[in-house]
Design an enzyme around this catalytic site. Structure first.
Site, PDB file in Angstrom:
ATOM      1  N   TRP A  33     -70.809  38.409   8.112  1.00 30.84           N
ATOM      2  CA  TRP A  33     -70.723  38.707   6.661  1.00 30.84           C
ATOM      3  C   TRP A  33     -72.116  38.646   6.051  1.00 30.84           C
ATOM      4  O   TRP A  33     -72.982  37.922   6.537  1.00 30.84           O
ATOM      5  CB  TRP A  33     -69.744  37.781   5.949  1.00 30.84           C
ATOM      6  CG  TRP A  33     -70.098  36.318   5.887  1.00 30.84           C
ATOM      7  CD1 TRP A  33     -69.621  35.335   6.712  1.00 30.84           C
ATOM      8  CD2 TRP A  33     -70.978  35.651   4.961  1.00 30.84           C
ATOM      9  NE1 TRP A  33     -70.144  34.110   6.368  1.00 30.84           N
ATOM     10  CE2 TRP A  33     -70.977  34.275   5.292  1.00 30.84           C
ATOM     11  CE3 TRP A  33     -71.758  36.074   3.893  1.00 30.84           C
ATOM     12  CZ2 TRP A  33     -71.731  33.332   4.586  1.00 30.84           C
ATOM     13  CZ3 TRP A  33     -72.513  35.131   3.188  1.00 30.84           C
ATOM     14  CH2 TRP A  33     -72.485  33.780   3.533  1.00 30.84           C
ATOM     15  N   GLU A  76     -79.762  24.635  -0.373  1.00 28.95           N
ATOM     16  CA  GLU A  76     -79.752  25.770   0.560  1.00 28.95           C
ATOM     17  C   GLU A  76     -81.062  26.563   0.475  1.00 28.95           C
ATOM     18  O   GLU A  76     -81.583  27.028   1.487  1.00 28.95           O
ATOM     19  CB  GLU A  76     -78.573  26.713   0.259  1.00 28.95           C
ATOM     20  CG  GLU A  76     -77.192  26.125   0.495  1.00 28.95           C
ATOM     21  CD  GLU A  76     -76.816  26.041   1.973  1.00 28.95           C
ATOM     22  OE1 GLU A  76     -77.576  26.558   2.811  1.00 28.95           O
ATOM     23  OE2 GLU A  76     -75.773  25.436   2.280  1.00 28.95           O
ATOM     24  N   GLU A 111     -78.183  30.773   8.020  1.00 30.50           N
ATOM     25  CA  GLU A 111     -78.244  29.872   6.869  1.00 30.50           C
ATOM     26  C   GLU A 111     -78.831  30.565   5.631  1.00 30.50           C
ATOM     27  O   GLU A 111     -78.444  30.274   4.506  1.00 30.50           O
ATOM     28  CB  GLU A 111     -79.110  28.645   7.208  1.00 30.50           C
ATOM     29  CG  GLU A 111     -78.404  27.592   8.045  1.00 30.50           C
ATOM     30  CD  GLU A 111     -77.416  26.777   7.227  1.00 30.50           C
ATOM     31  OE1 GLU A 111     -77.507  26.782   5.992  1.00 30.50           O
ATOM     32  OE2 GLU A 111     -76.547  26.138   7.835  1.00 30.50           O
ATOM     33  N   HIS A 114     -76.712  31.762   2.721  1.00 26.82           N
ATOM     34  CA  HIS A 114     -76.015  30.854   1.800  1.00 26.82           C
ATOM     35  C   HIS A 114     -76.692  30.793   0.429  1.00 26.82           C
ATOM     36  O   HIS A 114     -76.046  30.975  -0.600  1.00 26.82           O
ATOM     37  CB  HIS A 114     -75.914  29.440   2.401  1.00 26.82           C
ATOM     38  CG  HIS A 114     -75.193  29.413   3.711  1.00 26.82           C
ATOM     39  ND1 HIS A 114     -75.187  28.325   4.538  1.00 26.82           N
ATOM     40  CD2 HIS A 114     -74.463  30.367   4.341  1.00 26.82           C
ATOM     41  CE1 HIS A 114     -74.477  28.594   5.619  1.00 26.82           C
ATOM     42  NE2 HIS A 114     -74.038  29.837   5.522  1.00 26.82           N
ATOM     43  N   GLU A 164     -74.791  19.094   8.764  1.00 26.27           N
ATOM     44  CA  GLU A 164     -73.936  20.293   8.742  1.00 26.27           C
ATOM     45  C   GLU A 164     -72.509  19.888   8.367  1.00 26.27           C
ATOM     46  O   GLU A 164     -71.797  20.624   7.680  1.00 26.27           O
ATOM     47  CB  GLU A 164     -73.934  21.008  10.094  1.00 26.27           C
ATOM     48  CG  GLU A 164     -75.290  21.582  10.505  1.00 26.27           C
ATOM     49  CD  GLU A 164     -75.660  22.886   9.809  1.00 26.27           C
ATOM     50  OE1 GLU A 164     -74.981  23.298   8.864  1.00 26.27           O
ATOM     51  OE2 GLU A 164     -76.656  23.496  10.226  1.00 26.27           O
ATOM     52  N   THR A 167     -72.537  19.269   4.560  1.00 28.49           N
ATOM     53  CA  THR A 167     -72.540  20.500   3.752  1.00 28.49           C
ATOM     54  C   THR A 167     -71.200  21.236   3.895  1.00 28.49           C
ATOM     55  O   THR A 167     -70.734  21.861   2.947  1.00 28.49           O
ATOM     56  CB  THR A 167     -73.700  21.461   4.122  1.00 28.49           C
ATOM     57  OG1 THR A 167     -73.767  21.582   5.538  1.00 28.49           O
ATOM     58  CG2 THR A 167     -75.026  20.948   3.601  1.00 28.49           C
ATOM     59  N   ASP A 196     -69.292  28.595   7.901  1.00 30.57           N
ATOM     60  CA  ASP A 196     -70.556  28.647   8.658  1.00 30.57           C
ATOM     61  C   ASP A 196     -71.027  27.232   9.004  1.00 30.57           C
ATOM     62  O   ASP A 196     -71.437  26.945  10.128  1.00 30.57           O
ATOM     63  CB  ASP A 196     -71.673  29.280   7.808  1.00 30.57           C
ATOM     64  CG  ASP A 196     -71.746  30.791   7.941  1.00 30.57           C
ATOM     65  OD1 ASP A 196     -70.826  31.382   8.534  1.00 30.57           O
ATOM     66  OD2 ASP A 196     -72.729  31.373   7.444  1.00 30.57           O
ATOM     67  N   GLU A 197     -70.984  26.359   8.007  1.00 28.64           N
ATOM     68  CA  GLU A 197     -71.482  24.996   8.212  1.00 28.64           C
ATOM     69  C   GLU A 197     -70.664  24.290   9.294  1.00 28.64           C
ATOM     70  O   GLU A 197     -71.212  23.550  10.120  1.00 28.64           O
ATOM     71  CB  GLU A 197     -71.429  24.175   6.914  1.00 28.64           C
ATOM     72  CG  GLU A 197     -72.040  24.827   5.684  1.00 28.64           C
ATOM     73  CD  GLU A 197     -73.551  24.984   5.715  1.00 28.64           C
ATOM     74  OE1 GLU A 197     -74.166  24.853   6.787  1.00 28.64           O
ATOM     75  OE2 GLU A 197     -74.129  25.265   4.643  1.00 28.64           O
ATOM     76  N   HIS A 200     -71.839  25.537  12.606  1.00 25.16           N
ATOM     77  CA  HIS A 200     -73.152  24.962  12.935  1.00 25.16           C
ATOM     78  C   HIS A 200     -73.014  23.483  13.335  1.00 25.16           C
ATOM     79  O   HIS A 200     -73.703  23.012  14.247  1.00 25.16           O
ATOM     80  CB  HIS A 200     -74.112  25.086  11.755  1.00 25.16           C
ATOM     81  CG  HIS A 200     -74.433  26.505  11.402  1.00 25.16           C
ATOM     82  ND1 HIS A 200     -75.026  26.869  10.217  1.00 25.16           N
ATOM     83  CD2 HIS A 200     -74.244  27.661  12.095  1.00 25.16           C
ATOM     84  CE1 HIS A 200     -75.188  28.192  10.184  1.00 25.16           C
ATOM     85  NE2 HIS A 200     -74.710  28.692  11.308  1.00 25.16           N
TER      86      HIS A 200
HETATM   87 FE   LIG Z   1     -76.035  24.257   7.309  1.00 22.38          FE
HETATM   88 FE   LIG Z   2     -76.075  26.257   4.510  1.00 23.52          FE
END
Ligand SMILES: [Fe+2]
Ligand SMILES: [Fe+2]
Length: 326
Positions: A33, A76, A111, A114, A164, A167, A196-197, A200
């Site tokens: 995305w 971020e 990242e 974000h 991670e 967040t 995503d976090e 990660h």
């Molecule tokens: Fe992150």
């Molecule tokens: Fe992030």
């Protein structure tokens, strides 16, 4: 063999499987995305109408919520600090494109979306004083951070595993709250970032699991050391224009605590889940110091909970975030 040498060898060993690591934990750029997928298209005839709708959906977002959202965005946006910090970790060399630097670059690329996405969203919302947010961002990048990991890969990966997860929690909660405030669009945005976090976090946790297999005592001592120092947030130097370094961070984290976006009990929950994830209680083959470290770590979540029960609830202090347009 000195400790440093062992760490370099461990890092080198892990780097040999970098292709699988990247394949398992990061998405292909062309299929990933992008911020544009979640924003009004500025080259569309409907743009103005879409923006009007977006602004309407942001009208009722409460003050504390916006303050926390902006604090998250600035965190971020300070990505250059994190990338340069990680690039400097022992065993990571920017010259070797295929090893750890590949991970750092590709992680950074993910990242980077974000801050981009959230920044553009709040710009369109009409609720944020962009200039003040930008000044805070520039300060935070200029001030850097000090997270107690030095250049040690073990300590750094404990930090990133923790971070991670933290967040993930905070973006997930801002997503839930956005929905409660009737803004499904913003909820979706925070939700994709949170996902995503989570991915990660899985990656960094897996690095630590593998290090535990190879170098358990040193890994245990590094984990213990980070928890004794306490994990500080990457934006701990956050400030507004005209304020001293770190002043705004306290108010930002108080607001997050009040809203329930990120709390002291989340800190304990993350620690507890890491202790479980890395199967600390069953770790064998440790030297004496590492045995003690293991016992310390296993008792830590309960200790934190007892302290939290005793400590008084802080009275909210009125604080003017100059980022927010009332
Ligand atoms: Fe992150
Ligand atoms: Fe992030």
């Amino acid at each position: 063999m000195n400790l440093n040498q062992t760490r370099l060898e461990v890092m080198h060993y892990l780097a040999q499987t970098m292709d699988q690591i990247v394949e398992a934990f990061l998405k292909k750029i062309d299929e990933n995305w992008q911020p544009a997928d979640f924003l009004p298209e500025s080259d569309s005839p409907e743009f103005i109408e879409d923006v009007k709708e977006l602004r309407l959906a942001c009208k009722e977002l409460p003050y504390d919520y916006l303050a926390v959202l902006v604090g998250d965005i600035i965190t971020e946006e300070a990505l250059p600090t994190y990338e340069s910090w990680l690039m400097d970790v022992e065993g990571i060399s920017k010259d070797k494109r295929e090893g750890w630097s590949k991970w750092i670059r590709m992680w950074t690329a993910e990242e980077n979306r974000h801050g981009d996405l959230l920044n553009k969203y709040v710009y369109l919302s009409g609720r944020v004083n962009m200039r003040q947010m930008e000044i805070s961002t520039q300060h935070l990048i200029a001030d850097g951070m000090e997270i107690g990991t030095a250049r040690d890969p073990y300590r750094n990966f404990v930090y990133t595993s923790f971070q991670e997860m933290a967040t993930n929690i905070s973006h997930r909660r801002t997503a839930t709250l956005a929905k409660q405030f009737g803004n499904n669009h913003l909820s979706k945005i925070c939700g994709v970032i949170a996902a995503d976090e989570a991915r990660h976090a899985k990656a960094y946790k897996s690095f630590i699991s593998r290090i535990f297999e190879i170098d358990p005592s040193e890994m245990m001592l590094a984990f213990e050391d980070m928890m004794r120092k306490k994990i500080v947030m990457p934006a701990h130097f956050l400030r507004q224009q005209g304020e001293k370094i770190g002043t705004t961070f306290t108010h930002f984290s108080d607001a997050a605590q009040r809203l329930g976006v990120y709390t002291t009990s989340d800190y304990t929950d993350i620690l507890e889940s890491l202790v479980k994830e890395w199967d600390i209680s069953n770790m064998r083959g440790l030297n004496d110091a590492a045995e003690k470290a293991r016992d310390y770590l296993m008792g830590l979540p309960d200790r934190f909970r007892r302290v939290a029960e005793r400590s008084a609830i802080r009275v909210p202090i009125e604080y003017e975030f100059n980022w927010i347009t009332r």
